[in-house]
Motif scaffolding. Structure first.
Motif, PDB file in Angstrom:
ATOM      1  N   MET A  40     -24.581  28.744 -69.125  1.00  0.00           N
ATOM      2  CA  MET A  40     -23.842  27.781 -69.954  1.00  0.00           C
ATOM      3  C   MET A  40     -23.580  28.365 -71.340  1.00  0.00           C
ATOM      4  O   MET A  40     -23.522  27.657 -72.347  1.00  0.00           O
ATOM      5  N   GLN A  41     -23.398  29.678 -71.342  1.00  0.00           N
ATOM      6  CA  GLN A  41     -23.303  30.412 -72.590  1.00  0.00           C
ATOM      7  C   GLN A  41     -22.058  30.063 -73.406  1.00  0.00           C
ATOM      8  O   GLN A  41     -22.066  30.206 -74.634  1.00  0.00           O
TER       9      GLN A  41
ATOM     10  N   TYR B  55     -29.875  26.640 -73.675  1.00  0.00           N
ATOM     11  CA  TYR B  55     -31.039  26.733 -72.789  1.00  0.00           C
ATOM     12  C   TYR B  55     -31.645  25.365 -72.574  1.00  0.00           C
ATOM     13  O   TYR B  55     -32.041  25.007 -71.475  1.00  0.00           O
ATOM     14  N   GLU B  56     -31.733  24.619 -73.658  1.00  0.00           N
ATOM     15  CA  GLU B  56     -32.284  23.265 -73.551  1.00  0.00           C
ATOM     16  C   GLU B  56     -31.389  22.402 -72.672  1.00  0.00           C
ATOM     17  O   GLU B  56     -31.862  21.670 -71.804  1.00  0.00           O
TER      18      GLU B  56
ATOM     19  N   ALA C  72     -29.282  23.375 -70.339  1.00  0.00           N
ATOM     20  CA  ALA C  72     -29.311  23.813 -68.936  1.00  0.00           C
ATOM     21  C   ALA C  72     -30.642  23.454 -68.278  1.00  0.00           C
ATOM     22  O   ALA C  72     -30.684  23.031 -67.110  1.00  0.00           O
ATOM     23  N   THR C  73     -31.735  23.600 -69.016  1.00  0.00           N
ATOM     24  CA  THR C  73     -33.040  23.277 -68.433  1.00  0.00           C
ATOM     25  C   THR C  73     -33.113  21.799 -68.087  1.00  0.00           C
ATOM     26  O   THR C  73     -33.629  21.425 -67.034  1.00  0.00           O
ATOM     27  N   GLY C  74     -32.575  20.976 -68.966  1.00  0.00           N
ATOM     28  CA  GLY C  74     -32.550  19.543 -68.677  1.00  0.00           C
ATOM     29  C   GLY C  74     -31.749  19.209 -67.433  1.00  0.00           C
ATOM     30  O   GLY C  74     -32.170  18.406 -66.595  1.00  0.00           O
TER      31      GLY C  74
END
Lengths: 578, 578
Positions: B142-143, B183-184, B186-188
């Motif tokens: 998701m960069q 990152y947050e 995508a992790t969610g």
């Protein structure tokens, strides 16, 4: 090893027994069967609240700290690492494991391998050849700070006894923790002007700390009742003796650890038996491991604190605590006292003294070579290079090349790094270690130290003033691929004419990590007998990132064929086979 | 092209002229000299404050948005990308560029290339074969949301005129922006339970927005006077006509854009000339580009707002604004009015109507094939798969394999992905698109759609209800490697017996990105004439991450030898040559 098993051998003569067992083992192979331990690790980001403040952490199988690796001396560890980070690579170092015959599995990105690319799987396979307490952690960028770390416990072979006795064997790993991400930290360090992340928010014992949630911002998720940040509880049975394996993986902090009201007897350091000595407070530097013994011999009607405090930097982080729970008290019963605050943080003499006290157990002395073939003196300074704040050794700040050294050396890719030798010493006659570095010619560099195979090498770490006046920091230096003898520590400037005469050549402890104290020097000696390329660096994550490290090469012509799995980056792309 | 130059051709017959020029060009090559544009980009994290709130962004040469690429039709673009991110990889997609003959430089990680590993350099080289307005952006994880994006402007060749006239050519790129890291986010999205990051904090015009710093937490750095977040100012000379190239690279938000008090004439969409139509408000979906003309014909004594508002989702983000500055007013003179708030966010009919209005310019119609060889119907649903919240097409949620499709297909690595064909349709007779999906057999998968080379393919995108009752979302679908004809939009369920008869086969616009409206359908047609492997996916960053995409293969046997620079991951490791 179970405690009862250990206890039954307590009254034997350990040296005789060990000799006997080793003889049987080496001649018949009957007594000890080396095992292979297989581990499957999935590396991913998870939201974690180790100190009640929720943030992303790099986890192993969803956990930080990761699983403890348990094995016996001589066993083989196989770790199949699946990198499930979305866009980020990884590499894992087995800290304290010498990787004899497997230098390519040391896990040091840029030195021994390419990173494990996001989505890839990489298999580490190595032998744990010495009993003791070790660590593993990410060794790539500043990823270690993000939570990828854990313990390795290597027991003696069945039937072998250690030179001390205990009823139970427990371990704790100490860490410091920031709420900023490692990317933010690293970007700040590499910015002009330099941006420092500040002191850690919390100290963690076995991955648990306690942040004061009232200090968290309105958008933060901080929940003081989250079970993830309930304190670690070490339950003890009154009257029993415990071996406590203590490891520090902090990114920054030197720590002082104590068990409130209890003495500790230090018996192991970095996998080597220590001449036992009794302390109330243990100084432990990042990358070090110790075993201490303590007996649950205090008033059993209450619980006690396990506590750690920051030393050697002005603390900006609250005491880290866990609970020593005397059975059958309730484990959540808070000790009636305030947590210990530790010794004065700036008492350098106290720390020097404890460092001096760590000697080899007399029955387990590895006699050091009495002379060395080479003396490398490394002046540790903080400098500005092209406007960036850096750490330097002899005015060279280390830059990792993109193609790992081991591959470049073995495949003779000479353009990968500067082939000129790294500087052997500094102008120790004229340099004033108490002044702010003048830094006229500090540079970055990729040069390394090439050592004659099987030669004996002394390294003198020389501390000095930082960029800020009247300030010197403690640096815990860690050597990969070797244990070294700790020949001495001193205050002030090392004099090669004088101080070598004061070396301890009788019972020096062997270690893999050693502190360099304020304005002082530390002298170590090692045999360059492990073919490979090995990092030697300050174990403070930001310091290595800012250039405080070097690389040794020795006997690379004796290194076997490299596994292609370590290749794929930089100039090793084309070498990667099927 | 300069405005005056363009103006001088204004009265000519554009079609005749174009024909003439093309003939000269193709037969003699004398008139137009294709150029090669070299760009050196360094990708790194920097602290940025695009909306006054300081956070890490992925930048190109220190900037976000990145530099605009300017070229003329037929030119070659060479971008040398150095990945200076510490531990993270990257890939850059050239959005709207068909990559004819260079399918390996489409920049889609997992489809056309391995990621560019941290520390590596990768060279993209491709021809911009059509004039128009395009985008580039990260296409990895998701960069894209982290700030790696920018514009590509391709002018017509010297001497060629476009079917509209203007004095000045300006561009703006619209984005949405979160304070959480990618990152947050995508992790969610990949957690059980699902964690949604929430609506974006800000909307950005040319990388500038304005967060209300009083809402930032105590540890946040938010400075409303930071020049990085001063509003973008578009200065206009009264009476002049402007071409405004508008591109949306939002990660989530559909937007409605307006120039306060001014009409806009839509003249270009995704690089194709539009039959001009006049609007006050432009709906623009992520991945779309438009050119509009407007004349600075209002009261010149004041400034006006450029404004964008979220549509099709209940807005949780303030209006994004920039300033239309009438020269010689001061550019910082605030408009005397409140920023426009846009149309009702949930007015689906309004959005359908504007979609319908976008037709090909009559002089530039590319006649579509009147029939197709294949019809693929894709039901877009939100599902739960193994407890994860996912988006699916015909009940299959897309998982990217670790070895890119193009490499797997060309090198015949059949085990890399599921060789069974992906599902061609769904049970459209019985499925109720207004119900919550029952989702009994939703799975994840890696199957693709293999197309006969040079065949004509219709794809019907069918929207439906989400997991939450009475909710359907807009999805902007983007096709790589092709432009497609937009044959029609409809409300409700597409009926293959009925709706194809209503297709616009006369003057359909060609596009690369098209919206799929609430509970509606969108029909597109394209020729499978570009050998390669091409992603087709919802351009909402989180939706593609959650599986809302497919891959087409066509004529892969005609693809030339793959450059080894795209290899190195998964099963392509061993293919990477020197």
């Amino acid at each position: 090893m179970s405690a009862s098993y250990s206890a039954s051998w307590r009254r034997g003569n350990p040296r005789l027994l060990l000799l006997l067992l080793c003889t049987i083992w080496s001649t018949t192979g009957l007594l000890v069967q080396a095992k292979v331990h297989y581990h499957k690790w999935d590396i991913s980001y998870k939201f974690k609240s180790p100190d009640c403040f929720k943030k992303l952490a790099v986890t192993i199988n969803g956990q930080t700290p990761g699983p403890t690796i348990n094995a016996q001396q001589g066993d083989t560890i196989v770790v199949r690492v699946k990198n499930s980070l979305l866009t980020e690579n990884v590499a894992i170092h087995w800290h304290g494991i010498r990787q004899i015959g497997t230098p390519w599995f040391d896990g040091t990105e840029g030195v021994t391998q390419c990173p494990i690319v996001a989505g890839d799987t990489f298999v580490y396979r190595f032998v744990v050849d010495r009993p003791g307490t070790y660590l593993y952690h990410a060794h790539y960028g500043m990823q270690r700070s993000a939570g990828l770390y854990g313990l390795i416990r290597v027991a003696v072979p069945d039937g072998v006894v250690e030179p001390f006795a205990y009823d139970y064997d427990r371990s704790i790993v100490l860490n410091d923790w920031w709420h900023n991400s490692t990317y933010e930290q690293a970007t700040g360090l590499a910015s002009i002007p330099f941006v420092w992340v500040g002191e850690p928010q919390s100290l963690l014992i076995n991955g648990r700390g306690k942040f004061n949630c009232s200090l968290a911002g309105p958008t933060a998720v901080c929940n003081a009742t989250n079970p993830e940040c309930s304190p670690y509880v070490l339950t003890v049975v009154p009257g029993k003796t415990y071996r406590l394996r203590i490891a520090s993986i902090t990114s920054l902090s030197a720590l002082n650890f104590e068990i409130e009201g209890h003495n500790m007897t230090v018996v192991e350091a970095d996998g080597h038996y220590v001449k036992p000595f009794v302390i109330k407070n243990l100084n432990i530097y990042s990358g070090e491991t110790y075993s201490v013994l303590f007996t649950a011999d205090r008033d059993p009607s209450r619980n006690y604190w396990l506590a750690m405090n920051v030393i050697s930097r002005k603390p900006g982080t609250p005491t880290g605590t866990a609970v020593l729970n005397y059975y059958p008290n309730h484990p959540r019963k808070s000790p009636p006292t305030s947590p210990p605050v530790g010794p004065p943080w700036d008492d350098a003499a106290y720390r020097f003294n404890q460092s001096h006290a760590i000697r080899s157990h007399p029955d387990y002395v590895h006699p050091p070579p009495l002379t060395s073939d080479r003396m490398i003196i490394l002046l540790n300074t903080q400098n500005r290079v092209d406007g960036y704040t850096r750490w330097s050794l002899n005015n060279v700040s280390f830059n990792m090349p993109h193609t790992p050294y081991l591959i470049a050396l073995k495949e003779n890719l000479r353009h990968v790094f500067d082939q000129r030798p790294a500087p052997e010493t500094y102008d120790y006659r004229n340099y004033d270690i108490h002044s702010v570095p003048e830094n006229h010619n500090a540079t970055t560099g990729t040069s390394i130290y090439r050592l004659d195979f099987n030669s004996t090498v002394d390294v003198i770490l020389q501390n000095a003033n930082m960029i800020e006046a009247n300030k010197s920091e403690t640096h815990p230096w860690h050597l990969h691929g070797h244990d070294f003898w700790v020949l001495g520590y001193g205050s002030g400037k090392f004099d090669p004419e004088v101080h070598p005469k004061e070396y301890n050549l009788v019972d020096p402890i062997m270690k893999n990590t050693v502190p360099l104290h304020y304005y002082g020097w530390t002298a170590i000696r090692f045999r360059a007998d492990n073919p490979g390329a090995w990092a030697f660096h300050c174990h403070i994550e930001s310091h290595f990132f800012m250039g405080m490290g070097i690389v040794f090469e020795e006997g690379v012509d004796r290194v076997g064929e490299l596994p292609t799995s370590i290749m794929g980056c930089g100039d090793s792309k084309s070498l990667r086979g099927p």
